[in-house]
Design a protein around this motif. Structure first.
Motif, mmCIF file in Angstrom:
data_model
loop_
_atom_site.group_PDB
_atom_site.id
_atom_site.type_symbol
_atom_site.label_atom_id
_atom_site.label_comp_id
_atom_site.label_asym_id
_atom_site.label_seq_id
_atom_site.Cartn_x
_atom_site.Cartn_y
_atom_site.Cartn_z
ATOM 1 N N UNK A 59 106.034 -92.235 69.971
ATOM 2 C CA UNK A 59 107.028 -91.329 70.527
ATOM 3 C C UNK A 59 107.851 -91.984 71.636
ATOM 4 N N UNK A 60 107.245 -92.755 72.506
ATOM 5 C CA UNK A 60 108.019 -93.399 73.582
ATOM 6 C C UNK A 60 108.994 -94.420 73.000
ATOM 7 N N UNK A 61 108.622 -95.091 71.924
ATOM 8 C CA UNK A 61 109.536 -96.033 71.270
ATOM 9 C C UNK A 61 110.721 -95.293 70.659
ATOM 10 N N UNK A 62 110.476 -94.102 70.115
ATOM 11 C CA UNK A 62 111.567 -93.277 69.570
ATOM 12 C C UNK A 62 112.511 -92.884 70.693
ATOM 13 N N UNK A 63 111.960 -92.400 71.799
ATOM 14 C CA UNK A 63 112.805 -91.992 72.923
ATOM 15 C C UNK A 63 113.633 -93.163 73.447
ATOM 16 N N UNK A 64 113.005 -94.323 73.576
ATOM 17 C CA UNK A 64 113.735 -95.503 74.058
ATOM 18 C C UNK A 64 114.873 -95.871 73.107
ATOM 19 N N UNK A 65 114.588 -95.862 71.806
ATOM 20 C CA UNK A 65 115.612 -96.205 70.812
ATOM 21 C C UNK A 65 116.778 -95.220 70.878
ATOM 22 N N UNK A 66 116.473 -93.941 71.013
ATOM 23 C CA UNK A 66 117.533 -92.945 71.074
ATOM 24 C C UNK A 66 118.365 -93.094 72.346
ATOM 25 N N UNK A 67 117.719 -93.389 73.447
ATOM 26 C CA UNK A 67 118.446 -93.609 74.697
ATOM 27 C C UNK A 67 119.411 -94.781 74.582
ATOM 28 N N UNK A 68 118.957 -95.875 73.950
ATOM 29 C CA UNK A 68 119.838 -97.032 73.742
ATOM 30 C C UNK A 68 120.999 -96.690 72.811
ATOM 31 N N UNK A 69 120.745 -95.852 71.821
ATOM 32 C CA UNK A 69 121.782 -95.513 70.843
ATOM 33 C C UNK A 69 122.831 -94.568 71.416
ATOM 34 N N UNK A 70 122.407 -93.589 72.188
ATOM 35 C CA UNK A 70 123.321 -92.550 72.649
ATOM 36 C C UNK A 70 124.258 -93.054 73.744
ATOM 37 N N UNK A 71 123.759 -93.869 74.653
ATOM 38 C CA UNK A 71 124.564 -94.334 75.789
ATOM 39 C C UNK A 71 125.957 -94.815 75.414
ATOM 40 N N UNK A 72 126.087 -95.778 74.512
ATOM 41 C CA UNK A 72 127.422 -96.292 74.151
ATOM 42 C C UNK A 72 128.293 -95.285 73.396
ATOM 43 N N UNK A 73 127.722 -94.196 72.917
ATOM 44 C CA UNK A 73 128.487 -93.201 72.152
ATOM 45 C C UNK A 73 129.046 -92.090 73.027
ATOM 46 N N UNK A 74 128.714 -92.111 74.304
ATOM 47 C CA UNK A 74 129.241 -91.087 75.203
ATOM 48 C C UNK A 74 130.717 -91.349 75.445
ATOM 49 N N UNK A 75 131.483 -90.279 75.447
ATOM 50 C CA UNK A 75 132.906 -90.395 75.752
ATOM 51 C C UNK A 75 133.211 -89.648 77.028
ATOM 52 N N UNK A 76 134.467 -89.673 77.432
ATOM 53 C CA UNK A 76 134.827 -88.896 78.619
ATOM 54 C C UNK A 76 134.647 -87.397 78.374
ATOM 55 N N UNK A 77 134.768 -86.989 77.114
ATOM 56 C CA UNK A 77 134.546 -85.610 76.698
ATOM 57 C C UNK A 77 133.605 -85.624 75.498
ATOM 58 N N UNK A 78 132.767 -84.596 75.336
ATOM 59 C CA UNK A 78 131.910 -84.551 74.148
ATOM 60 C C UNK A 78 132.751 -84.352 72.886
ATOM 61 N N UNK A 79 132.235 -84.766 71.736
ATOM 62 C CA UNK A 79 132.995 -84.558 70.496
ATOM 63 C C UNK A 79 133.195 -83.065 70.227
ATOM 64 N N UNK A 80 134.378 -82.719 69.724
ATOM 65 C CA UNK A 80 134.689 -81.327 69.373
ATOM 66 C C UNK A 80 134.466 -81.158 67.878
ATOM 67 N N UNK A 81 133.682 -80.155 67.541
ATOM 68 C CA UNK A 81 133.330 -79.885 66.155
ATOM 69 C C UNK A 81 133.645 -78.441 65.819
ATOM 70 N N UNK A 82 133.588 -78.121 64.532
ATOM 71 C CA UNK A 82 133.713 -76.738 64.073
ATOM 72 C C UNK A 82 133.148 -76.676 62.669
ATOM 73 N N UNK A 83 132.775 -75.481 62.260
ATOM 74 C CA UNK A 83 132.297 -75.268 60.900
ATOM 75 C C UNK A 83 133.453 -74.793 60.041
ATOM 76 N N UNK A 84 133.473 -75.251 58.798
ATOM 77 C CA UNK A 84 134.497 -74.803 57.863
ATOM 78 C C UNK A 84 134.196 -75.336 56.482
ATOM 79 N N UNK A 85 134.591 -74.594 55.481
ATOM 80 C CA UNK A 85 134.313 -75.018 54.109
ATOM 81 C C UNK A 85 132.824 -74.932 53.839
ATOM 82 N N UNK A 86 132.404 -75.551 52.785
ATOM 83 C CA UNK A 86 130.980 -75.542 52.468
ATOM 84 C C UNK A 86 130.725 -75.956 51.044
#
Length: 187
Positions: A59-86
């Protein structure tokens, strides 16, 4: 333990989608008592990465991997999403009805790719099927034909919302699935 990484839509987006589902054939069938297995809006999530079974000592290895992955994907604003279609996955007893995720999905796809890269580098498991962001709304199996609902969903466009965080979730399977949030990272 069974793990996945997800983005959770806000209550407002889920309320709008839930109202739409209630008007579909599948929603009307559920209201009439047919077991079409509607997804619980309280558990709604868009899976970004599915790890499957992971030993607790990793579990700690998973948390570490996710922390490394998420950091560079942060933007000045969070991504804007919406649901549509299906649409639907599977057929017969394995039919799943889903709603599409629209908006800044390229940012979600980049995040999913970085997460997979970091999990791979750490020797951790993950499902390598192509990333297809969606939200499951029902698992009707072969109890109801959902073709008409697919057509109706084609015209649905829900409100936009910011994906503010990505969450590591542990799922407990059984007659009543249960999800436990283990960690979260801001987007």
């Amino acid at each position: 333990m069974r793990l996945f990484v997800a983005v959770h839509p806000p209550a407002e987006a889920m309320a709008d989608l839930t109202a739409q589902v209630a008007r579909l054939r599948i929603g009307l069938a559920a209201a009439a008592g047919t077991n079409v297995r509607l997804a619980d809006p309280a558990d709604a999530h868009v899976t970004v990465a599915f790890l499957g079974e992971v030993a607790e000592d990793r579990l700690s290895a998973v948390r570490d991997a996710l922390g490394r992955a998420v950091g560079p994907c942060r933007g000045p604003e969070p991504p804007r999403l919406r649901f549509g279609g299906g649409g639907r996955f599977g057929s017969g007893r394995r039919t799943v009805l889903w709603v599409d995720v629209l908006g800044e999905v390229e940012r979600l796809a980049a995040l999913a790719g970085r997460i997979r890269d970091e999990l791979d580098a750490a020797g951790l498991p993950y499902d390598d099927r192509p990333f297809r962001p969606h939200l499951t709304i029902a698992r009707p199996g072969d109890r109801l034909d959902v073709e008409e609902d697919q057509v109706t969903l084609g015209g649905y466009l829900g409100p936009g919302w910011p994906a503010t965080e990505v969450v590591l979730v542990r799922s407990h399977l059984g007659s009543l699935s249960r999800y436990v949030h283990l960690a979260a990272w801001p987007l």
